[in-house]
Design a protein around this motif. Sequence first.
Motif, PDB file in Angstrom:
ATOM      1  N   VAL A  79      41.718  39.050  48.112  1.00  0.00           N
ATOM      2  CA  VAL A  79      42.851  39.926  48.460  1.00  0.00           C
ATOM      3  C   VAL A  79      44.053  39.083  48.864  1.00  0.00           C
ATOM      4  N   ARG A  82      45.885  37.866  45.849  1.00  0.00           N
ATOM      5  CA  ARG A  82      46.572  38.968  45.164  1.00  0.00           C
ATOM      6  C   ARG A  82      47.777  39.466  45.950  1.00  0.00           C
ATOM      7  N   LEU A 110      50.507  49.871  47.882  1.00  0.00           N
ATOM      8  CA  LEU A 110      49.321  49.035  47.631  1.00  0.00           C
ATOM      9  C   LEU A 110      49.524  47.615  48.155  1.00  0.00           C
TER      10      LEU A 110
ATOM     11  N   THR B  88      46.599  48.019  39.171  1.00  0.00           N
ATOM     12  CA  THR B  88      46.119  48.284  40.533  1.00  0.00           C
ATOM     13  C   THR B  88      45.216  47.143  40.990  1.00  0.00           C
ATOM     14  N   VAL B  90      45.335  44.007  40.330  1.00  0.00           N
ATOM     15  CA  VAL B  90      45.986  42.741  40.704  1.00  0.00           C
ATOM     16  C   VAL B  90      46.757  42.869  42.021  1.00  0.00           C
ATOM     17  N   ARG B  91      46.773  44.085  42.593  1.00  0.00           N
ATOM     18  CA  ARG B  91      47.426  44.269  43.907  1.00  0.00           C
ATOM     19  C   ARG B  91      46.421  43.918  44.999  1.00  0.00           C
ATOM     20  N   PRO B  92      46.926  43.658  46.202  1.00  0.00           N
ATOM     21  CA  PRO B  92      45.994  43.274  47.280  1.00  0.00           C
ATOM     22  C   PRO B  92      45.228  44.469  47.827  1.00  0.00           C
TER      23      PRO B  92
END
Lengths: 273, 431
Positions: A79, A82, A110, B88, B90-92
């Motif tokens: 995470v 990203r 997001l 979605t 590749v988002r954290p």
Amino acid sequence: MTGEGIIELVDVRKTFRDFWLRPTVNAVDGLSLSVRRGEVFGLLGPNGSGKSTTIKMILGLLEPSAGKVELFGLSPRSVEARRRLGYLPELSYLHPFLTAKETLGYYAGLCGIPRAESRDRTRQLLDMVGLADVSSRPVGGFSKGMARRVALAASLVGRPELLVLDEPTSGLDPISTKEVKTLVKALAKGGMTILTTSHLLADAEDICDRVMILNHGKSVAEGKVGELGTSLEEFFLAKVGDADSFKLAPFLSQSEATTTRSENEEAARDNRD
Amino acid sequence: MRKLLEITGIELKALVRSHTVAMLVFASVAWMVVFPHIAKGDGTAEGVRELAIHYSLGGVFALLVISLLASATGSIAKERTARRLQLTMVRPVRYFVIALGKMAAHVVVGAVVLALSCAVLAFRAELGRPCNHVLKPVMPSPQEEAKTMYAAYMADTNTPVAVRHARKSVVLRLLANRAVDRYETIPPGTVTTWTFRGDEEGALEGMSGLAVRMRFTNQFEMRQDVRGVFSFGSLGASVSNITQAVLTMPLRPVEKGDGGAAAAERGAGELSFANHGKTALMLRPRRDIELLLPADAFWCNLLRAYAEMVSVLALVIAFGVVLSAGLGRPVALFVAFVALTVGEMSPSVIEQYPDELETKLVDRVGLAITRFAADVTSPVSSLSPLERLAKDECVEPHETVRLAVSNLVVLPALLSLLAAFVLPRKQDEGQ
């Protein structure tokens, strides 16, 4: 440019397999590359050379079959990695029922951006890509170029440190293409690291500091754009060649023969008349 | 939490803007309003209630299970096909949050549509109508009874060799099934007693509004006159010339002279029936005798039934989303509906074909698979909140809480972790 490695690929391989796990394609074969902070790195190559597969491994969307992929020294699927990443895919892939404003708000959410900040950022980005006037229209009704601009804004909404652009100018008109190139240069000047792929060598020549040319999943050349000693196009053709290009000669000769025959028949008709 | 809400929100917007929600609301409310008018009942008040609850609300529930399961199986798969999922991913955001968000959106839609349908039902139902807790007699479990029967079989020299050589677990399971349906005979002029236990020891006899429900038969399986006296502490009820298949008799205080001495002889929570008829009566104690205790009103029961239905929907949806994470949409849809059908049918298949001493391998394998499917899907298929609602039986609060915790929280959380495990692997394979 500090020299710190943002993207590190070491001897990466990717083999796609069929349902019975038999290898079908070796998309990437022993690729190593390093992208340093603040540089604009271009990944070039003909169709099927492994550019998109490489990008997807860097994004954590694909798992390499062998080798090591690191983003900010972390696994691309973490995470934390990203959080520092922005991605513009080859096609825009937007939710057609969302408006441009909602699309950016969704991706900002997001990325964990607070609502108030997200609203400001959305407005600012839509203004930047010239879509402020249509921000309340569903993106499903947008033209390809408009959707591309929304996707570009969405990739920047999380203030990424690394921006991955897959064919960033695809579907854009010449004016928008020029603006995108100006934007990429400005972002790079601001310290953002950019990894881009492009079929348009002139575009890559304009924006990239360094390029790598891929063919059959392998790196065939790598170097700084200013130090190639020739134009990027000539360099590219010299490295990749035309082995895999269209086999036009038989088609052209057949076409030529057909044209000549019909011309002769026409002349004969004229003579009879 | 913010990311979960974002994903839930976008999925909800997709469901609303694709008119899925509008269609579901329209179909459900129309069914609730129109069906009771066009369906013909048996003319009794119970029949009308059965139509209004079991078929109208049950129809809406079935519609929601089918449509939301279908939608859930596409929730991730269609995003993957349209390549939006990668944006979605590749988002954290953690992958299990993506699955949970998709589940939550579908559950919200199901809960809203079901709430509207329940509101339509409440509008025409008797909201203050009382419902009852249903107590079964205290007995050894069918498995314990099976063990005793098995020991007796093995001690008996007349037991067939095939049974002696059969696998013990198979025979025990057959005997346990038989124990559930075991009949007890009450010869004329005799008294049979069963023990009931409430939440608090000895408190049952002191309660008012108790009733007993029995289903009698005889060896010819024909309805006949039932004559006798029920006694429960200082309460009792006389039965005579009753020919209904099911008797529901309110227990009222009896005069001391009538049964006081007998009551003193009975232990706490003991219900007895004295057969004053001319023929022997039969009943299955595990199925045919129940003590009814007053509970709360219909509207409380409706709320609990609603909560149970939502929890079942949540589990079905979670299952659909997990399939969607690991399979393409057509395959996920096929697997989901096969599982739903097998889950719905397997209990009755097992009930109709209980004999595991089948000699053919294919039959044994078939039954083993069916039993496995029945066990796996029992959290969904064994629930019958609407049946209990229609019969004025209390949907027990502790059961509702247990279901809400397991089906709305624990199982979807576990299934979303499974989806998170599968999601990147499928993404990898799908390129």
